[in-house]
Design a protein around this motif. Structure first.
Motif, short mmCIF file in Angstrom:
data_model
loop_
_atom_site.label_atom_id
_atom_site.label_comp_id
_atom_site.label_asym_id
_atom_site.label_seq_id
_atom_site.Cartn_x
_atom_site.Cartn_y
_atom_site.Cartn_z
N UNK A 22 0.94 -1.17 0.22
CA UNK A 22 -0.08 -0.08 0.18
C UNK A 22 0.72 1.37 0.00
N UNK A 23 0.58 2.80 0.03
CA UNK A 23 1.50 3.45 -0.78
C UNK A 23 1.64 4.04 1.05
N UNK A 24 1.68 3.76 2.28
CA UNK A 24 2.37 4.07 3.17
C UNK A 24 2.98 2.99 3.93
N UNK A 25 3.72 2.07 2.96
CA UNK A 25 4.60 1.10 2.81
C UNK A 25 5.81 0.97 2.22
N UNK A 26 6.88 0.81 3.07
CA UNK A 26 8.38 0.91 2.12
C UNK A 26 8.48 0.25 0.45
N UNK A 27 7.44 -0.46 0.45
CA UNK A 27 8.23 -1.19 -0.98
C UNK A 27 6.51 -1.32 -1.88
N UNK A 28 5.57 -0.08 -1.44
CA UNK A 28 5.07 0.27 -2.99
C UNK A 28 5.24 1.30 -3.70
#
Length: 229
Positions: A22-28
């Motif tokens: 998701x957008x807030x995750x590091x691997x987005x």
């Protein structure tokens, strides 16, 4: 184009890896999800579960595996966010996703309707599309089968008010789904170890989805850090 039967047969007995960030995750990043999918493919996965058209397009450029496609979209304070409206269904169908998964719980959807009100319309519009019901309870699964979903999953067990006390993976729910219903059952939700995966496969499921334990390094790291603090 492969038939429904051929697509479902192609994932039978195997592991589907969920590649989502998701957008807030590091691997987005669609590019990163494409590489994740390639790593899963190299490791022996027979399918990918992916979120958003952009990620799905990148994954298709990387691997030739059937995709369970979803679009996570939040509408106000509505708790239903996995492929919640016809807008998301249309986008996934236009992309040609092999299997479209959507929230099939008893909760009210963003348009104020229940799954039994919206799915007949979805089925009429896309009679040849494979639809997977993301369920939280046995009652969800029963209704999904009655409505004509092509396969049912335990995806939302533990994530709704009705199921939040359940421990995951919900082996009891998965086992009952396999025993009582004649459609393919896809185990998903909380499968964290190879031993748990083997246990759900031994229940007779059609396939299983593993996500966080493989493709979410932030969460994996937290588990390790929690024992050394």
């Amino acid at each position: 184009m492969k038939s429904k039967e051929e697509i479902l047969e192609s994932i039978k007995g195997g592991l589907v890896v969920s590649c989502q960030a998701l957008p807030e995750e590091p691997l987005h990043s669609s590019y990163i999800m494409g590489r994740m999918a390639y790593a899963a493919f190299e490791g022996g996965a027979i399918g990918i579960r992916a979120n958003t058209v952009e990620d799905i397009q990148e994954i298709r450029r990387t691997v030739d595996l059937p995709i369970i496609g979803i679009i996570k979209k939040v509408y106000g304070d509505c708790p239903v966010f996995i492929t919640p409206t016809m807008v998301e269904i249309d986008a996934l169908a236009e992309e040609g996703v092999e299997i479209i998964a959507l929230d099939a719980t008893e909760r009210v959807r963003p348009d104020g309707k229940l799954i039994e009100e919206v799915f007949p319309e979805i089925r009429r519009k896309y009679p040849d599309q494979i639809f997977m019901a993301d369920c939280a309870t046995y009652e969800d699964a029963k209704k999904a089968v009655e409505l004509g979903f092509d396969c049912i999953g335990s995806t939302l067990a533990g994530y709704t008010e009705e199921s939040k006390e359940r421990s995951l993976p919900d082996f009891d729910l998965i086992g009952r789904m396999v025993t009582d219903f004649d459609v393919p059952v896809i185990a998903e939700g909380g499968i964290s170890t190879p031993q748990e995966l083997k246990k759900v496969m031994d229940l007779g499921v059609h396939a299983a989805v593993v996500g966080s334990a493989i493709t979410r390094p932030l969460e994996i790291t937290k588990k390790f850090v929690s024992v050394v603090k």
